[in-house]
Design an enzyme around this catalytic site. Sequence first.
Site, PDB file in Angstrom:
ATOM      1  N   TRP A 147       0.851  -1.334  -0.080  1.00  0.00           N
ATOM      2  CA  TRP A 147       0.146   0.081  -0.019  1.00  0.00           C
ATOM      3  C   TRP A 147       0.872   1.285   0.110  1.00  0.00           C
ATOM      4  O   TRP A 147       0.402   2.500  -0.281  1.00  0.00           O
ATOM      5  CB  TRP A 147      -0.741   0.097   1.228  1.00  0.00           C
ATOM      6  CG  TRP A 147      -0.242   0.267   2.496  1.00  0.00           C
ATOM      7  CD1 TRP A 147       0.763  -0.249   3.064  1.00  0.00           C
ATOM      8  CD2 TRP A 147      -0.991   1.023   3.579  1.00  0.00           C
ATOM      9  NE1 TRP A 147       0.984   0.014   4.309  1.00  0.00           N
ATOM     10  CE2 TRP A 147       0.098   0.915   4.400  1.00  0.00           C
ATOM     11  CE3 TRP A 147      -2.057   1.889   3.729  1.00  0.00           C
ATOM     12  CZ2 TRP A 147       0.093   1.625   5.818  1.00  0.00           C
ATOM     13  CZ3 TRP A 147      -2.081   2.625   5.036  1.00  0.00           C
ATOM     14  CH2 TRP A 147      -1.234   2.513   6.093  1.00  0.00           C
ATOM     15  N   ASP A 148       2.256   1.264   0.308  1.00  0.00           N
ATOM     16  CA  ASP A 148       3.080   2.231   0.399  1.00  0.00           C
ATOM     17  C   ASP A 148       2.984   2.970  -0.993  1.00  0.00           C
ATOM     18  O   ASP A 148       3.017   4.098  -1.173  1.00  0.00           O
ATOM     19  CB  ASP A 148       4.562   1.740   0.178  1.00  0.00           C
ATOM     20  CG  ASP A 148       4.828   0.754   1.516  1.00  0.00           C
ATOM     21  OD1 ASP A 148       3.945   0.118   1.884  1.00  0.00           O
ATOM     22  OD2 ASP A 148       6.126   0.806   2.137  1.00  0.00           O
ATOM     23  N   LYS A 208       2.904   0.636  16.026  1.00  0.00           N
ATOM     24  CA  LYS A 208       4.157   0.757  15.057  1.00  0.00           C
ATOM     25  C   LYS A 208       4.039   1.984  14.174  1.00  0.00           C
ATOM     26  O   LYS A 208       4.926   2.770  13.721  1.00  0.00           O
ATOM     27  CB  LYS A 208       4.066  -0.518  14.122  1.00  0.00           C
ATOM     28  CG  LYS A 208       5.440  -0.866  13.340  1.00  0.00           C
ATOM     29  CD  LYS A 208       5.123  -1.962  12.540  1.00  0.00           C
ATOM     30  CE  LYS A 208       6.121  -2.147  11.427  1.00  0.00           C
ATOM     31  NZ  LYS A 208       6.120  -3.199  10.623  1.00  0.00           N
ATOM     32  N   GLN A 209       2.778   2.362  13.924  1.00  0.00           N
ATOM     33  CA  GLN A 209       2.595   3.434  12.858  1.00  0.00           C
ATOM     34  C   GLN A 209       1.206   4.145  13.368  1.00  0.00           C
ATOM     35  O   GLN A 209       0.281   3.160  13.663  1.00  0.00           O
ATOM     36  CB  GLN A 209       2.832   3.112  11.595  1.00  0.00           C
ATOM     37  CG  GLN A 209       1.942   2.276  11.004  1.00  0.00           C
ATOM     38  CD  GLN A 209       2.741   1.467   9.965  1.00  0.00           C
ATOM     39  OE1 GLN A 209       3.431   0.518  10.035  1.00  0.00           O
ATOM     40  NE2 GLN A 209       2.476   1.733   8.808  1.00  0.00           N
ATOM     41  N   GLU A 216       1.051  -2.617  12.550  1.00  0.00           N
ATOM     42  CA  GLU A 216       1.162  -4.208  12.654  1.00  0.00           C
ATOM     43  C   GLU A 216       1.747  -4.560  13.949  1.00  0.00           C
ATOM     44  O   GLU A 216       2.070  -5.888  13.870  1.00  0.00           O
ATOM     45  CB  GLU A 216       2.087  -4.483  11.471  1.00  0.00           C
ATOM     46  CG  GLU A 216       1.527  -4.279  10.209  1.00  0.00           C
ATOM     47  CD  GLU A 216       2.661  -4.377   8.917  1.00  0.00           C
ATOM     48  OE1 GLU A 216       3.682  -4.571   9.321  1.00  0.00           O
ATOM     49  OE2 GLU A 216       2.194  -4.182   7.807  1.00  0.00           O
TER      50      GLU A 216
HETATM   51  C1  BGC Z   1       5.033  -1.238   7.727  1.00  0.00           C
HETATM   52  C2  BGC Z   1       3.919  -1.389   6.519  1.00  0.00           C
HETATM   53  C3  BGC Z   1       4.386  -1.247   5.057  1.00  0.00           C
HETATM   54  C4  BGC Z   1       5.783  -2.102   5.017  1.00  0.00           C
HETATM   55  C5  BGC Z   1       6.408  -1.873   3.740  1.00  0.00           C
HETATM   56  C6  BGC Z   1       5.981  -2.374   7.407  1.00  0.00           C
HETATM   57  O1  BGC Z   1       7.023  -2.204   8.159  1.00  0.00           O
HETATM   58  O2  BGC Z   1       4.331  -1.724   8.696  1.00  0.00           O
HETATM   59  O3  BGC Z   1       2.794  -0.509   6.609  1.00  0.00           O
HETATM   60  O4  BGC Z   1       3.597  -1.359   4.018  1.00  0.00           O
HETATM   61  O5  BGC Z   1       6.681  -2.037   6.107  1.00  0.00           O
HETATM   62  O6  BGC Z   1       7.006  -0.664   3.750  1.00  0.00           O
END
Ligand code: BGC
Length: 722
Positions: free
Chosen positions: A328-329, A582-583, A470
Amino acid sequence: MTDHNWMVVEEGFDPERVAHFETVFTQGNGFLGTRGSFEEYYPGKHNSTFAHGVFDDVPIFFKELANLPDWTELFVDLDGETFSLVSGELLGYRRCLSLRDGLLVRELRWKSPQGKISSLVFSRFISRANERLCLQKVEITPENYAGKLLVRAGLDGGASNLDLKHWDWLNQRQQAKTFTLELKTKGSGIKLEMSQILCCSDKNAAHSYWNTFNHPTQAIEKVLKEHEKFTVWKAVEIKVAPFEQESPAGKPINLDEVQWDAQLAAHRKLWQEDWQRSDIIIEGDDETQLAMRASIYHLLIAGPRHSERVNIGAKTLSGQGYRGHTFWDTEIFMLPFFTYTNPQIARNLLSYRYHNLPGALEKASKNGFEGAQYPWESAADGREVTPVWVPYHKDPSQMVRIWCGDVEIHISSDIAYAVLQYWKATGDERFMVDRGAEIVLQTARFWASRLEWNSQTQQYEINNVIGPDENHDRIDNNAYTNYMVRWHLRTAVGIFAWLKTQHPAEFKSLAERLSLSDEQVAEWADKAEKIFLAFDEKTGLIEQFDGYFNLKTLDMRDFAGRTDSIQSILGVEEAAQTQTLKQPDVLMLMYLHPELFDPEIQKINFDYYTPRTDLEYGSSLGPSIQAIMAARLGEMQNAYENFVRAAQADLKDVRGNARDGIHGASAGGLWQAAVFGFAGLKIGEQAWSIDPKLPQGWKRLAFKFWYHGKEESIDIRAEGKR
Ligand code: BGC
């Protein structure tokens, strides 16, 4: 504009930072990406060249981008001694990447073990004017000796990813001054042809060709006088069979005729045009200005210009992290940059999702659902490629289960959201009719079948998911997911009606092809209104998922001075028992859907979730979103702090993992933080507006963007004048 705001510089050689600078100095042209590795041997160097779409099979990760033979290989023998940073003594070292044109230059003075001093200047670029072309040059001057110089350069078909070789030899041949190596990937069968020519500044220099199996090499030899400067340059053409037809810029090249100066001029012209469209000017904060440009540069070299069958990996084309997979980035973090500065690239990226609908249909059906369920990680054909078990990074003898491919399902709505944003900004109705609508409808259909009816509450739920945060997996009713799904279903209902009235012929054929009926869509509308949406009337808080409020609160101050994420410090299981994110998750939702939440509600949730988010060492996707939300709410100190975190993700290697590749989402998020955060750009159906809030010390923020096919200009001065 002074040039130091355009130059990423490595002053002096630090062996500890080799891998970091390889990433930072990546060059590319939207088709190829090459890390800034040294031309000559250096222990542990991670050279790589990736081409969009050139995936091959790999254990655990299913598919990975295959590392192409290193077109930059070049060895210099100076009077019998081979130049290397491993031996001899460095008397001077400076490397510079010019963001203006992607030219990488390394200047050195080197004293050989036998005391001979030479000056060497290596330069190289990947052509923007011809996607297949890479050029490289070395200028050599003996400073205190005369002697024989030998420059050797080959194409090594034994290239590998870490330890895995992806290439089978097919053929090699020499024609006049060029030679060609033909290879094929072992699993996916993609054919690659690389051709090379080596030239020099003296017609009388001796050329030789060594037709070594799978590593054809050319050499140039000349006896140099003391202080006599000698230049050798090399051009390499890279052809990848499936993409040859697509690239109007990738015309066949006659390597014999390629001239360094002419190629560089054509290349620079296109870079100049790129920057005219996409630069962001920040005055009053040089460090941030440079970081902003570096981020834009990395997006520009990663965005596919001529193919709608490929996408950008989380680490762009700059490293082996995440194996080149797309997340989704792209849609949520990187796409807006392209949508607003280079809509054709945005269209290509979204078209990749359209062409990969079959993979998403297959995934939904395998899971027992209808419609299209996009993979969490995607490679060439849109099938799920998220690893299921991976070795634990702290102890590779242990395996860790990755659940994202199973249950991080918000990506289907993220893609639909991006389609709508693209449409709103560009007004590209053709795309919407031909492709966008189908993406939105097929993914809505997935959601309608994925919702779970709770007969007690008389609501639909979405259980067993992972939200953007996550740290908590397999949770129920993630607010981000549930709110996005309601928006998605409502939007799909609207798109269905719009298509029916505005484009009846296309509607008819699409509805027939997808077997979509009015009744089915009416059911979506009904379901949308019955989805459980967390919201506490009393506090104004949105619970991130069922039971989140009951988890342990950590005081981040107890972890002061840490250099790792909370999850890494506590371990996966223990971190999941805490509220640490985490985010951003609820705040991510509020960023994407400000219209759903009053500013007071946004502020309440901002104050609650901010101290619970691991913005320092959690995900690199966090800080830019946090910065935007903070700017929106007038929390300027928090906004700037997180903006700087995002800005430094790669240049300063704040997470210590830049060696794996550029954090593409952070780069895209940084652009959004400047544009949507500090400039406060808002896009409506018919008009746009800004609401600037500049960080302290910024004198100016200026940029251009495209809105409905027209280029607009924003120039914000600290005094508040536009
Ligand atoms: C993040 C995800 C992201 C992925 C790739 C993960 O560490 O939590 O949101 O899509 O890294 O960058």
